[in-house]
Design a protein around this motif. Structure first.
Motif, mmCIF file in Angstrom:
data_model
loop_
_atom_site.group_PDB
_atom_site.id
_atom_site.type_symbol
_atom_site.label_atom_id
_atom_site.label_comp_id
_atom_site.label_asym_id
_atom_site.label_seq_id
_atom_site.Cartn_x
_atom_site.Cartn_y
_atom_site.Cartn_z
ATOM 1 N N MET A 1 -27.917 -17.469 4.877
ATOM 2 C CA MET A 1 -28.099 -16.111 5.337
ATOM 3 C C MET A 1 -26.861 -15.275 5.034
ATOM 4 S SD MET A 1 -29.966 -15.685 8.934
ATOM 5 C CE MET A 1 -31.712 -15.622 8.878
ATOM 6 N N LEU A 2 -27.070 -14.045 4.817
ATOM 7 C CA LEU A 2 -25.973 -13.135 4.500
ATOM 8 C C LEU A 2 -25.009 -12.959 5.668
ATOM 9 C CD1 LEU A 2 -24.800 -11.192 2.369
ATOM 10 C CD2 LEU A 2 -26.228 -9.413 3.352
ATOM 11 N N THR A 3 -25.488 -13.101 6.898
ATOM 12 C CA THR A 3 -24.655 -12.864 8.080
ATOM 13 C C THR A 3 -23.960 -14.106 8.613
ATOM 14 O OG1 THR A 3 -26.525 -13.238 9.541
ATOM 15 C CG2 THR A 3 -26.099 -10.951 8.860
ATOM 16 N N GLY A 4 -24.369 -15.271 8.168
ATOM 17 C CA GLY A 4 -23.796 -16.510 8.670
ATOM 18 C C GLY A 4 -24.434 -17.010 9.955
ATOM 19 N N PHE A 5 -25.405 -16.278 10.494
ATOM 20 C CA PHE A 5 -26.071 -16.698 11.723
ATOM 21 C C PHE A 5 -27.224 -17.645 11.407
ATOM 22 C CE2 PHE A 5 -24.828 -12.254 13.145
ATOM 23 C CZ PHE A 5 -23.761 -12.680 13.909
ATOM 24 N N ASP A 6 -27.359 -18.690 12.236
ATOM 25 C CA ASP A 6 -28.548 -19.523 12.101
ATOM 26 C C ASP A 6 -29.700 -18.833 12.836
ATOM 27 O OD1 ASP A 6 -28.289 -20.080 14.862
ATOM 28 O OD2 ASP A 6 -27.317 -21.999 14.497
ATOM 29 N N THR A 12 -31.162 -15.030 19.522
ATOM 30 C CA THR A 12 -30.430 -14.717 20.756
ATOM 31 C C THR A 12 -29.851 -13.310 20.702
ATOM 32 O OG1 THR A 12 -29.896 -17.041 21.124
ATOM 33 C CG2 THR A 12 -28.516 -15.424 22.255
ATOM 34 N N LEU A 13 -29.256 -12.945 19.577
ATOM 35 C CA LEU A 13 -28.686 -11.602 19.421
ATOM 36 C C LEU A 13 -29.768 -10.529 19.511
ATOM 37 C CD1 LEU A 13 -26.149 -12.368 16.563
ATOM 38 C CD2 LEU A 13 -25.598 -11.820 18.939
ATOM 39 N N ILE A 14 -30.923 -10.812 18.948
ATOM 40 C CA ILE A 14 -32.045 -9.871 19.027
ATOM 41 C C ILE A 14 -32.482 -9.701 20.476
ATOM 42 C CG2 ILE A 14 -34.491 -9.548 18.453
ATOM 43 C CD1 ILE A 14 -33.810 -10.937 15.725
ATOM 44 N N GLU A 15 -32.622 -10.802 21.183
ATOM 45 C CA GLU A 15 -33.048 -10.756 22.582
ATOM 46 C C GLU A 15 -32.028 -10.029 23.458
ATOM 47 O OE1 GLU A 15 -33.820 -14.852 23.565
ATOM 48 O OE2 GLU A 15 -35.604 -14.910 22.289
ATOM 49 N N SER A 25 -19.467 -7.491 14.113
ATOM 50 C CA SER A 25 -18.157 -8.034 14.485
ATOM 51 C C SER A 25 -18.237 -9.548 14.650
ATOM 52 C CB SER A 25 -17.636 -7.385 15.765
ATOM 53 O OG SER A 25 -18.393 -7.776 16.879
ATOM 54 N N LYS A 26 -19.421 -10.058 14.984
ATOM 55 C CA LYS A 26 -19.623 -11.505 15.122
ATOM 56 C C LYS A 26 -20.056 -12.160 13.801
ATOM 57 C CE LYS A 26 -21.051 -11.490 19.960
ATOM 58 N NZ LYS A 26 -20.648 -12.729 20.609
ATOM 59 N N ALA A 27 -20.561 -11.369 12.887
ATOM 60 C CA ALA A 27 -21.102 -11.909 11.633
ATOM 61 C C ALA A 27 -19.990 -12.348 10.682
ATOM 62 C CB ALA A 27 -21.963 -10.856 10.949
ATOM 63 N N THR A 28 -20.326 -13.322 9.878
ATOM 64 C CA THR A 28 -19.464 -13.742 8.788
ATOM 65 C C THR A 28 -20.248 -13.448 7.512
ATOM 66 O OG1 THR A 28 -18.584 -15.538 10.128
ATOM 67 C CG2 THR A 28 -18.223 -15.671 7.763
ATOM 68 N N LEU A 29 -19.990 -12.279 6.939
ATOM 69 C CA LEU A 29 -20.728 -11.895 5.736
ATOM 70 C C LEU A 29 -20.328 -12.771 4.561
ATOM 71 C CD1 LEU A 29 -20.782 -7.988 5.802
ATOM 72 C CD2 LEU A 29 -22.533 -9.588 6.555
ATOM 73 N N ASN A 30 -21.263 -12.971 3.700
ATOM 74 C CA ASN A 30 -20.992 -13.697 2.472
ATOM 75 C C ASN A 30 -19.827 -13.013 1.763
ATOM 76 O OD1 ASN A 30 -21.228 -14.226 -0.455
ATOM 77 N ND2 ASN A 30 -23.014 -15.403 0.157
ATOM 78 N N PRO A 31 -18.836 -13.782 1.290
ATOM 79 C CA PRO A 31 -17.682 -13.167 0.633
ATOM 80 C C PRO A 31 -18.046 -12.360 -0.610
ATOM 81 C CG PRO A 31 -17.554 -15.568 0.506
ATOM 82 C CD PRO A 31 -18.734 -15.225 1.362
ATOM 83 N N ASN A 32 -19.223 -12.568 -1.147
ATOM 84 C CA ASN A 32 -19.665 -11.824 -2.325
ATOM 85 C C ASN A 32 -20.486 -10.580 -1.971
ATOM 86 O OD1 ASN A 32 -18.483 -13.567 -4.240
ATOM 87 N ND2 ASN A 32 -20.180 -14.998 -3.979
#
Length: 60
Positions: A1-6, A12-15, A25-32
């Motif tokens: 995933m682009l955000t690093g979230f499973d 959970t974030l949606i809920e 701020s919590k996401a780990t975006l793909n370095p590319n």
């Protein structure tokens, strides 16, 4: 995933109805991700000055 979230964390974030700011701020975006180029809704993604807006557009 682009955000690093499973899938579980994403659900959970949606809920929790987190804001885009908190989400990214919590996401780990793909370095590319910054390599994404193109026009979304009439705006060039690579030219967007607002970092939050640019990150949201990466997902488009």
């Amino acid at each position: 995933m682009l955000t690093g979230f499973d899938e579980t964390t994403l659900q959970t974030l949606i809920e929790q109805q987190v804001s885009f700011e908190k989400f990214f701020s919590k996401a780990t975006l793909n370095p590319n991700a910054q390599l994404i180029k193109g026009v979304i809704y009439g705006y060039r993604v690579e030219e967007l000055e607002n970092a939050w807006t640019q990150k949201v557009r990466y997902l488009d």
